[in-house]
Design a protein around this motif. Structure first.
Motif, PDB file in Angstrom:
ATOM      1  N   CYS A 269      -6.483 -35.905  53.360  1.00 55.27           N
ATOM      2  CA  CYS A 269      -6.532 -37.442  53.323  1.00 55.27           C
ATOM      3  C   CYS A 269      -5.980 -37.930  51.930  1.00 55.27           C
ATOM      4  CB  CYS A 269      -8.234 -37.850  53.439  1.00 55.27           C
ATOM      5  SG  CYS A 269      -8.459 -39.440  53.440  1.00 55.27           S
ATOM      6  N   GLN A 270      -6.345 -37.410  50.662  1.00 56.29           N
ATOM      7  CA  GLN A 270      -5.946 -37.746  49.630  1.00 56.29           C
ATOM      8  C   GLN A 270      -4.173 -37.775  49.580  1.00 56.29           C
ATOM      9  OE1 GLN A 270      -7.918 -39.002  46.669  1.00 56.29           O
ATOM     10  NE2 GLN A 270      -5.656 -39.918  46.653  1.00 56.29           N
ATOM     11  N   CYS A 271      -3.650 -36.621  49.966  1.00 53.41           N
ATOM     12  CA  CYS A 271      -2.194 -36.690  50.143  1.00 53.41           C
ATOM     13  C   CYS A 271      -1.718 -38.041  50.874  1.00 53.41           C
ATOM     14  CB  CYS A 271      -1.719 -35.406  50.767  1.00 53.41           C
ATOM     15  SG  CYS A 271      -0.222 -35.125  51.476  1.00 53.41           S
ATOM     16  N   LEU A 272      -2.369 -38.517  52.078  1.00 58.21           N
ATOM     17  CA  LEU A 272      -1.884 -39.323  52.713  1.00 58.21           C
ATOM     18  C   LEU A 272      -1.727 -40.557  51.750  1.00 58.21           C
ATOM     19  CD1 LEU A 272      -3.080 -38.537  56.296  1.00 58.21           C
ATOM     20  CD2 LEU A 272      -0.810 -38.265  55.571  1.00 58.21           C
ATOM     21  N   TYR A 273      -2.921 -41.034  51.257  1.00 61.44           N
ATOM     22  CA  TYR A 273      -3.123 -42.273  50.547  1.00 61.44           C
ATOM     23  C   TYR A 273      -2.424 -42.059  49.042  1.00 61.44           C
ATOM     24  CZ  TYR A 273      -6.485 -44.311  53.631  1.00 61.44           C
ATOM     25  OH  TYR A 273      -7.033 -45.122  54.822  1.00 61.44           O
ATOM     26  N   SER A 274      -1.962 -41.028  48.801  1.00 59.02           N
ATOM     27  CA  SER A 274      -1.139 -40.809  47.377  1.00 59.02           C
ATOM     28  C   SER A 274       0.117 -41.389  47.509  1.00 59.02           C
ATOM     29  CB  SER A 274      -1.056 -39.492  46.816  1.00 59.02           C
ATOM     30  OG  SER A 274      -2.458 -39.105  46.560  1.00 59.02           O
ATOM     31  N   ARG A 275       0.660 -41.674  48.884  1.00 57.53           N
ATOM     32  CA  ARG A 275       1.974 -42.114  49.033  1.00 57.53           C
ATOM     33  C   ARG A 275       1.848 -43.630  48.553  1.00 57.53           C
ATOM     34  NH1 ARG A 275       5.646 -42.056  54.530  1.00 57.53           N
ATOM     35  NH2 ARG A 275       7.716 -42.380  53.392  1.00 57.53           N
ATOM     36  N   PRO A 276       2.767 -44.142  47.892  1.00 60.28           N
ATOM     37  CA  PRO A 276       2.857 -45.701  47.668  1.00 60.28           C
ATOM     38  C   PRO A 276       3.229 -46.449  48.827  1.00 60.28           C
ATOM     39  CG  PRO A 276       4.580 -44.649  46.229  1.00 60.28           C
ATOM     40  CD  PRO A 276       3.674 -43.371  47.113  1.00 60.28           C
ATOM     41  N   GLY A 277       2.626 -47.569  48.762  1.00 57.33           N
ATOM     42  CA  GLY A 277       3.410 -48.571  49.804  1.00 57.33           C
ATOM     43  C   GLY A 277       3.717 -49.875  48.895  1.00 57.33           C
ATOM     44  N   PRO A 278       4.043 -50.885  49.710  1.00 60.84           N
ATOM     45  CA  PRO A 278       4.100 -52.338  49.082  1.00 60.84           C
ATOM     46  C   PRO A 278       3.417 -52.395  48.144  1.00 60.84           C
ATOM     47  CG  PRO A 278       4.481 -52.402  51.325  1.00 60.84           C
ATOM     48  CD  PRO A 278       3.851 -51.108  51.274  1.00 60.84           C
ATOM     49  N   PHE A 279       3.546 -53.065  46.967  1.00 57.41           N
ATOM     50  CA  PHE A 279       2.674 -53.411  45.999  1.00 57.41           C
ATOM     51  C   PHE A 279       2.267 -52.177  45.465  1.00 57.41           C
ATOM     52  CE2 PHE A 279       2.346 -57.272  48.351  1.00 57.41           C
ATOM     53  CZ  PHE A 279       2.782 -58.207  47.709  1.00 57.41           C
ATOM     54  N   ASN A 280       2.949 -51.164  45.385  1.00 54.07           N
ATOM     55  CA  ASN A 280       2.548 -49.607  45.034  1.00 54.07           C
ATOM     56  C   ASN A 280       1.067 -49.380  45.525  1.00 54.07           C
ATOM     57  OD1 ASN A 280       4.884 -48.758  43.723  1.00 54.07           O
ATOM     58  ND2 ASN A 280       4.364 -50.434  42.174  1.00 54.07           N
TER      59      ASN A 280
ATOM     60  N   ASP B  66      11.292 -51.219  47.403  1.00 58.33           N
ATOM     61  CA  ASP B  66      11.896 -51.337  46.063  1.00 58.33           C
ATOM     62  C   ASP B  66      11.800 -52.679  45.628  1.00 58.33           C
ATOM     63  OD1 ASP B  66      13.009 -51.062  43.571  1.00 58.33           O
ATOM     64  OD2 ASP B  66      14.458 -49.912  44.200  1.00 58.33           O
ATOM     65  N   TRP B  67      11.114 -53.592  45.329  1.00 62.81           N
ATOM     66  CA  TRP B  67      11.388 -54.850  44.948  1.00 62.81           C
ATOM     67  C   TRP B  67      11.806 -55.460  43.653  1.00 62.81           C
ATOM     68  CZ3 TRP B  67       6.061 -56.887  47.095  1.00 62.81           C
ATOM     69  CH2 TRP B  67       5.789 -56.627  48.585  1.00 62.81           C
ATOM     70  N   GLY B  68      12.727 -54.371  42.915  1.00 63.71           N
ATOM     71  CA  GLY B  68      13.296 -54.752  41.656  1.00 63.71           C
ATOM     72  C   GLY B  68      12.321 -54.479  40.519  1.00 63.71           C
ATOM     73  N   PRO B  69      12.940 -54.581  39.559  1.00 60.36           N
ATOM     74  CA  PRO B  69      12.233 -54.253  38.160  1.00 60.36           C
ATOM     75  C   PRO B  69      11.266 -55.496  37.730  1.00 60.36           C
ATOM     76  CG  PRO B  69      14.607 -54.835  37.637  1.00 60.36           C
ATOM     77  CD  PRO B  69      14.413 -54.832  38.906  1.00 60.36           C
ATOM     78  N   GLU B  70       9.981 -55.153  37.408  1.00 59.79           N
ATOM     79  CA  GLU B  70       8.749 -56.005  36.944  1.00 59.79           C
ATOM     80  C   GLU B  70       8.641 -56.926  38.290  1.00 59.79           C
ATOM     81  OE1 GLU B  70      10.264 -57.998  33.390  1.00 59.79           O
ATOM     82  OE2 GLU B  70      10.750 -55.969  32.346  1.00 59.79           O
ATOM     83  N   GLY B  71       8.956 -56.461  39.266  1.00 61.89           N
ATOM     84  CA  GLY B  71       8.359 -57.237  40.377  1.00 61.89           C
ATOM     85  C   GLY B  71       8.896 -58.844  40.505  1.00 61.89           C
ATOM     86  N   GLU B  72      10.179 -59.059  40.202  1.00 60.19           N
ATOM     87  CA  GLU B  72      10.527 -60.388  40.262  1.00 60.19           C
ATOM     88  C   GLU B  72      10.567 -60.981  41.506  1.00 60.19           C
ATOM     89  OE1 GLU B  72      14.381 -57.768  40.488  1.00 60.19           O
ATOM     90  OE2 GLU B  72      12.415 -57.959  39.214  1.00 60.19           O
ATOM     91  N   GLU B  73      10.672 -60.354  42.475  1.00 59.86           N
ATOM     92  CA  GLU B  73      10.747 -60.584  44.017  1.00 59.86           C
ATOM     93  C   GLU B  73       9.156 -61.205  44.196  1.00 59.86           C
ATOM     94  OE1 GLU B  73      12.961 -61.584  45.917  1.00 59.86           O
ATOM     95  OE2 GLU B  73      14.777 -60.716  44.987  1.00 59.86           O
ATOM     96  N   THR B  74       8.185 -60.708  43.429  1.00 57.98           N
ATOM     97  CA  THR B  74       6.825 -61.296  44.002  1.00 57.98           C
ATOM     98  C   THR B  74       6.435 -62.563  43.136  1.00 57.98           C
ATOM     99  OG1 THR B  74       5.813 -59.988  42.005  1.00 57.98           O
ATOM    100  CG2 THR B  74       6.172 -58.742  44.319  1.00 57.98           C
ATOM    101  N   GLU B  75       7.246 -62.996  42.060  1.00 55.81           N
ATOM    102  CA  GLU B  75       6.785 -64.217  41.449  1.00 55.81           C
ATOM    103  C   GLU B  75       6.804 -65.351  42.291  1.00 55.81           C
ATOM    104  OE1 GLU B  75       6.110 -64.430  38.249  1.00 55.81           O
ATOM    105  OE2 GLU B  75       6.173 -62.361  38.065  1.00 55.81           O
ATOM    106  N   LYS B  76       5.903 -66.412  42.001  1.00 55.49           N
ATOM    107  CA  LYS B  76       5.709 -67.561  42.777  1.00 55.49           C
ATOM    108  C   LYS B  76       6.857 -68.565  42.478  1.00 55.49           C
ATOM    109  CE  LYS B  76       2.565 -71.345  43.943  1.00 55.49           C
ATOM    110  NZ  LYS B  76       1.091 -71.867  43.585  1.00 55.49           N
TER     111      LYS B  76
END
Length: 630
Positions: free
Chosen positions: A88-99, A475-485
């Motif tokens: 279970c921990q292995c499955l949940y250790s794989r990052p997804g969106p927003f890490n 991969d939303w780019g360095p420092e998450g600029e794609e998530t900025e409002k």
């Protein structure tokens, strides 16, 4: 129904993600035990449940994500297999969106399948997960939480009951009758079923696999007597998604309807059609689901396409392709090479009689499916078609539109005025049905597709089996600029940055339209229909043209205060070279277009009539520019 007298919660409980998610409820009056009402056995702290044990969860929660249990609310059950802590921990250790990752804590238990598809869901919390041992059913876990419902590599998380034996005994001492903690009959040996963390493998998507781009194993052709074929996509083993506009005016005599799937010699029959409730009123909801009479074996040649979840974010630069969708998607309409705008594939001559267009041979079916595209930044797409000052949807929120930029279309010369297409985007080798576009007028750029994310809940509710997949690339780019409002710029004197298609007029026609205004080194352009008001010229926007070899060239700068007149860059080449040094110049070929020769040959009706409808039919015959301007 029985009233509750007391509720007891562990002192260390705060949120479900931190564990201790259980409670004891003391009834105001005892339950009457009998054949249909009995207490479940509780496991002792030493009780071990074997990894891989088949257990059962029950509840009245959603049957799928955002799909409530329908009336009459019959208690549901689902068989789940216990997963070991390492698996279970292995499955949940794989990052997804927003890490997104999760740390499994002591006192938690996982049950489900790496491939997903079966799980508890919202509204099941607090329900039992029971496992049989020696003819007795033990309460192994309590439904706690999950990441979605039935998602791949995201099993459900339960509160393990065994570690709380002492806490339960402490709070129910003296109760009559008290809880039952039978001894475990046989201690399981830790077997090879539980994967080790170092060699843990993740389940791969069961959908969206194509042998090569353009050969889509989910392409479905629906034929209705008296109508041209309508193309859609297989989204599960029994459902096809297609435009509702194909069927709104067709008699629902499903006995005569047929569906042809790839590599299937026999046509499939249709059992029923479910149109989106807003299909006839909303362009973005032009969808219908067709149920097949028999299930399709997806292990054979046909397979289903993946659909995006509500929060799916297709990254800028994602590689996408076209696929046939609806009617007319098998071929596009070509047109004259000279005078075309660089992206639309339509003549930029404004309101021109269609009879003046010279049609080239139509494209072979499926050839346009080879067109490659990259998605534009969501900010550009939203603001080009949205409203000033409007907030741009952030990653995780469904976009209003998807805008792909195609690279091969300049060569193909496509105009999509009589075609409809679906947009397929690939993530780690898996294809998603990202959006769709039905028939529309004009050839504006960039293309705008209605996103599929907003319709996931409806598709899931109807089909209860469509392949909605988690995002595979994030991969939303360095420092998450794609998530900025971000917001769309307001209308200022500098305008909103947009692109408009224009054609360069011949010197003679330009001089005739603007007598006494055209100065040496100045030329004029004509906007495509509907684009005259898209550009503010107070900031002197550039005019870019694409050569037949591909490179884009800065040809002119707008004369301040005028939308149609541009100062040519070519005559200033010497000054630019002396000043800059490393500037790159291309020889464009053709005659000089900024010399007003032949000024005495102006037709009387043309002088000073740049916007007159009388002259538009003549413009196509007089456009001689060898470039592809924007």
């Amino acid at each position: 129904m029985r009233s509750v007298a007391t509720i007891l919660i562990p002192d260390n409980y705060s949120t479900v993600e931190l564990g201790a998610d259980l409670a004891l409820l003391r009834l105001a009056s005892p339950a009457k035990l009998g054949p249909s009402v009995r207490p479940v056995c509780l496991p002792r702290a030493s009780h071990l449940f074997a990894h891989g044990t088949a257990c059962w969860a029950t509840g009245w929660g959603d049957v799928q994500e955002a799909v409530p249990l329908p009336l009459p609310w019959v208690l549901q059950e689902v068989e789940l297999r216990l997963l070991g802590e390492a698996a279970c921990q292995c499955l949940y250790s794989r990052p997804g969106p927003f890490n997104l990752t999760f740390q499994l804590l002591p006192g938690m238990l996982c049950a489900g399948y790496p491939a997903g598809r079966r799980d508890t869901c919202q509204g099941d919390s607090g329900g039992p997960l029971v496992c049989e041992d020696g003819g007795r059913w033990f309460l192994a876990g309590i439904t706690s939480f999950g990441f979605g419902c039935g998602r791949r590599n995201r099993p459900g998380v339960f509160t393990a009951v065994a570690p709380y034996e002492s806490w339960i005994r402490e709070h129910v001492m003296g109760s009559e009758p008290g809880p039952v903690f039978p001894s475990q009959l046989q201690k399981p040996q830790s077997g090879p079923w539980e994967p080790r963390e170092e060699n843990c493998t993740f389940a791969q998507p069961e959908c969206g696999k194509a042998p090569r781009p353009g050969t889509w194993p989910w392409e479905a052709q629906v034929t209705v007597p008296g109508s041209t074929p309508c193309y859609g996509a297989l989204v599960s083993d029994r459902w096809v998604l297609a435009p509702a506009s194909c069927f709104l005016d067709s008699p629902h005599d499903f006995e005569t309807w047929r569906v042809l799937l790839p590599s299937r010699p026999e046509e499939e029959r249709v059992a029923r059609l479910v149109a989106h409730e807003n299909a006839s009123r909303d362009f973005a909801s032009d969808l219908a689901l067709l149920q097949l009479r028999t299930r399709v074996n997806l292990t054979a040649a046909p397979s289903a396409v993946c659909l995006p979840h509500h929060e799916h974010y297709f990254l800028p630069g994602s590689h996408c392709r076209l696929a046939r969708w609806g009617r007319g998607g098998a071929r596009g309409r070509a047109g004259p090479r000279t005078g075309w705008d660089g992206r639309s594939g339509t003549h930029a001559g404004g309101r021109i009689d269609p009879s003046l267009l010279i049609s080239l041979p139509e494209l072979a079916p499926g050839s346009s499916a080879q067109l490659e595209a990259q998605l534009l930044n969501g900010w550009w797409c939203h603001c080009l078609y949205g409203r000033q000052g409007e907030t741009v949807p952030r990653p995780g929120d469904p976009p209003h539109l998807l805008c792909p930029a195609y690279q091969e279309e300049e060569e193909a010369g496509l105009c999509w005025k009589d075609s409809s297409w679906s947009l397929l985007c690939r993530e780690e080798g898996t294809w998603f049905l990202a959006g769709y576009r039905t028939l529309s007028d004009g050839c504006l750029r960039p293309r705008a597709f209605s996103p599929m994310q907003t319709h996931g809940p409806w598709i899931r509710h109807v089909t209860q089996g469509a392949y909605l997949e988690d995002q595979l690339t994030w991969d939303w780019g360095p420092e998450g600029e794609e998530t900025e409002k971000q917001t769309c710029p307001t209308h200022t004197e500098h305008g909103v940055p947009v692109v408009a298609a224009v054609s360069i007029l011949t010197p003679r026609l330009c001089h005739c339209l603007y007598p006494g205004i055209l100065t040496p080194g100045t030329f004029c352009v004509l906007y495509s229909e509907g684009q005259e008001d898209r550009c503010e010229v107070t900031s002197a926007p550039p005019l870019l043209c694409q050569t037949e070899e591909g490179p884009w060239v800065l040809v002119g700068m707008a004369v301040r205060g005028n939308r149609e007149l541009f100062a040519a860059i070519g005559p200033e080449a010497t000054w630019i070279s002396q000043t800059v040094g490393e500037a790159h110049f291309l020889h464009l070929g053709g005659s000089s277009y900024w010399s007003p020769e032949g000024s005495d040959l102006c037709p009387q009706d043309l002088a000073g009539s740049a916007s007159s409808p009388k002259v538009t039919a003549l413009l196509l015959l007089l456009l001689l520019a060898p470039l592809i301007p924007r």
